[in-house]
Scaffold this active site. Sequence first.
Site, PDB file in Angstrom:
ATOM      1  N   GLU A 100      43.983  41.278  48.621  1.00  0.00           N
ATOM      2  CA  GLU A 100      42.620  41.827  48.584  1.00  0.00           C
ATOM      3  C   GLU A 100      41.748  41.293  49.716  1.00  0.00           C
ATOM      4  O   GLU A 100      41.031  42.058  50.366  1.00  0.00           O
ATOM      5  CB  GLU A 100      41.959  41.549  47.234  1.00  0.00           C
ATOM      6  N   HIS A 114      41.356  39.966  33.496  1.00  0.00           N
ATOM      7  CA  HIS A 114      41.309  41.366  33.907  1.00  0.00           C
ATOM      8  C   HIS A 114      40.144  42.113  33.277  1.00  0.00           C
ATOM      9  O   HIS A 114      40.128  43.335  33.247  1.00  0.00           O
ATOM     10  CB  HIS A 114      42.620  42.069  33.546  1.00  0.00           C
TER      11      HIS A 114
END
Lengths: 333, 426
Positions: free
Chosen positions: A69, A138
Amino acid sequence: MAETETATNMREIAYREAVREALAEEIERDENVVIMGEEVAQYNGAYKVTEGLWKKYGDKRVVDTPISEAGFIGMGIGASMLGIRPVMELMFFSFAYVAWDQIVNNAATIRYMSGGLINIPIVIRGPANAGTNVGSTHSHTPENLFANFPGLKVVCPATPYDAKGLMKTAIRDNDPVYVLENTLLYGLKGPVPEEEYTIPLGLAEVKREGTDLTIVAHGRAVLSSLKAAEILEAEHELSVEVVDLRSIRPLDEETILNSVRKTNHALYVEETKPFCGVGAQISHLIQSQAFDYLDAPVARLSAIDAPAIYSDPLEKIQLPNPQRIIQVALGMF
Amino acid sequence: MPGMPFRIQHPTLYKRIVVSHNSVLCLGPSAGVGPSIDRKRVSSFAPSIVSPKSKTKSKKSSASEEPEDFQEDIDLKAFQDHRVNKRLTAEEKLDLYTLMVRIRRFEERAVRGYQQGKIGGFLHDYIGQESVAAGSIPLMEGEDQMITAYRDHGQALAVGMSMKECMAELYGRHTGCSKGKGGSMHFFAPDKHYWGGHGIVGGQTPLGAGLAYALKYRGIKACALCFLGDGAVNQGAFHESLNLAQLFELPVVYIIENNGYSMGTSQDRSSTYVDCLAKRAEGYNMAWDYGNGHLLYEVRARVLEAMERARKKSLPTLLELKTYRYRGHSIADANFEKYRTKEEIKRIRETLDPIMVFQNLLIEEGLLDEDKVKEIDKAARQEALEAAEFADQSPYPPEEEIVTDVYWTTDNPGKHDNQGRIFFND
């Protein structure tokens, strides 16, 4: 730009399809638009938002990235300085933290530190929600964090219609826009016009009109609030107005304040955590700008202040739901 | 490195990597990438502990703990005959020399401004490293782009930014290159393809990949230079960038300006490596190279080879250039002698100073004499002085400037559909 062109040909499509249509239309409209992210191309998207785009538009426009990322988002920021318009998918916004320096330092400050010589026309999009039984790592909802950085724009669409119109605007915008979606909404269907339309950033929408109480919300909390409003009206004779922020930054202060001045009661509902949350900001806005109109303190309902719990029934309790919204609303009168 | 004796102050300086001059970037045996290290020589120096055997002229006390022969094999005239240097006219050579002198005099003047209290915050000066910027940036042409870290003043002058706008930025004035909003670490000049000036160690390395990505996306045969320090090589973002650069075959040249110390921590106390830092590129199947960053001709040769690989083959390179800073990490770093010796600084200054080395070469080539040296120096000092006066007399940004340049859309009302800044003349 008109918020909604008179839409004659409405059809029902899912939230994820609405986002996909926005991506496809913008790929076709502007050769600088490139979709990139983990599994967005050949895998068709972890949540199928980008399904079919790679097949249709090919390697150049739809790019699979490694699980990296900081690398690929930073790369997108760099490319955007030269006029490319990357639309980068975070499989979960919870993964933003491994790219934090790029996301909140480089993207948010380069324009400023260059004295306005540079702008960063990127979009980062992906789901940012709890409630899917995946545990804390998450389930983050960082919209309040991003909104804390001047230079960034933060959008949280609640419906398919808003998801498409806001995404198109976000891609055309010349500043970094982070679009926080919701996996629980991807399958949600709603009316979306056949015709092209865009929705300006910074324009809230009154999703339901009412006279007794204003509920302000963003993202999926808007839908929970609408459901609660129906019950409040039917069972408690409370007329509730629901204001959907749609974009948290820029913020449409006027629509919020106008509604509160009318109903004299304000409740903020959000799925993010309360501490330094969006609701805290809106409460401040209301008390400082509409204090004299308030008949009760501004109320707030957020996720219960703990990391997202895994266990399914408790997770459902942790997030605001219509029952809890009703409880809080009734307590204001 | 575990077990690394701290007393070895700078064991890797010019010591273990012996470049095979004039054969830049020979291809490696397996990966098809190009280390220019003479492997045989390297192995005789590896691993990273240098035995203090007194091979050569042993010096005093602490010097015996440093590599005795760290200057071994340094040919100050290396790459003089490389095509990139042979093509230089007398005037161009003098320009390069002048650029280095200007950078040094600018930095010295900035240091003075800091000491006078006119510059605040951090000031990372480039003194000692001038040959890296002056050797590489003038090789940029066409749509080539560059980006660097926070030691960014040398690169700024090298791309053609004026001393005045740079000094005014340091002084926090409205006439600065970033209107006084960026400061020392955040110079920008996109019109000169200079994309900053970035304050976070390694944070600019994905952006460098992105500049190259944009070039490739548009089908433009050009490259991006991305400078970083030796302290940045351990940042995750840098490794992610290397992987992406090779994976997507991006035309980017990563240049490690290795001045030996990441702030106060020497290379051997901060990095594990075999032979040199650039060799890490092998893990990414990427071409790499290593060279002496003090020597302007060598910098030009090695950077050019990497730029050509980027422009012609759209492939990245990791190039490490050994250099040295005489002063602290930043001007506030008053205790820089804590982590290295006075002797080390003195010795490098006396033997490998990039300006001195190039000056001697140009004198030998008959292009410089004492008078000309003085003239160039005087002009650079004068220019720096005038820049400081300009900065001092410039106004601070008006208060309204605090809230401008945050959002493009706020700064450009009513132009929502405008595409903003699009480069490449479309």
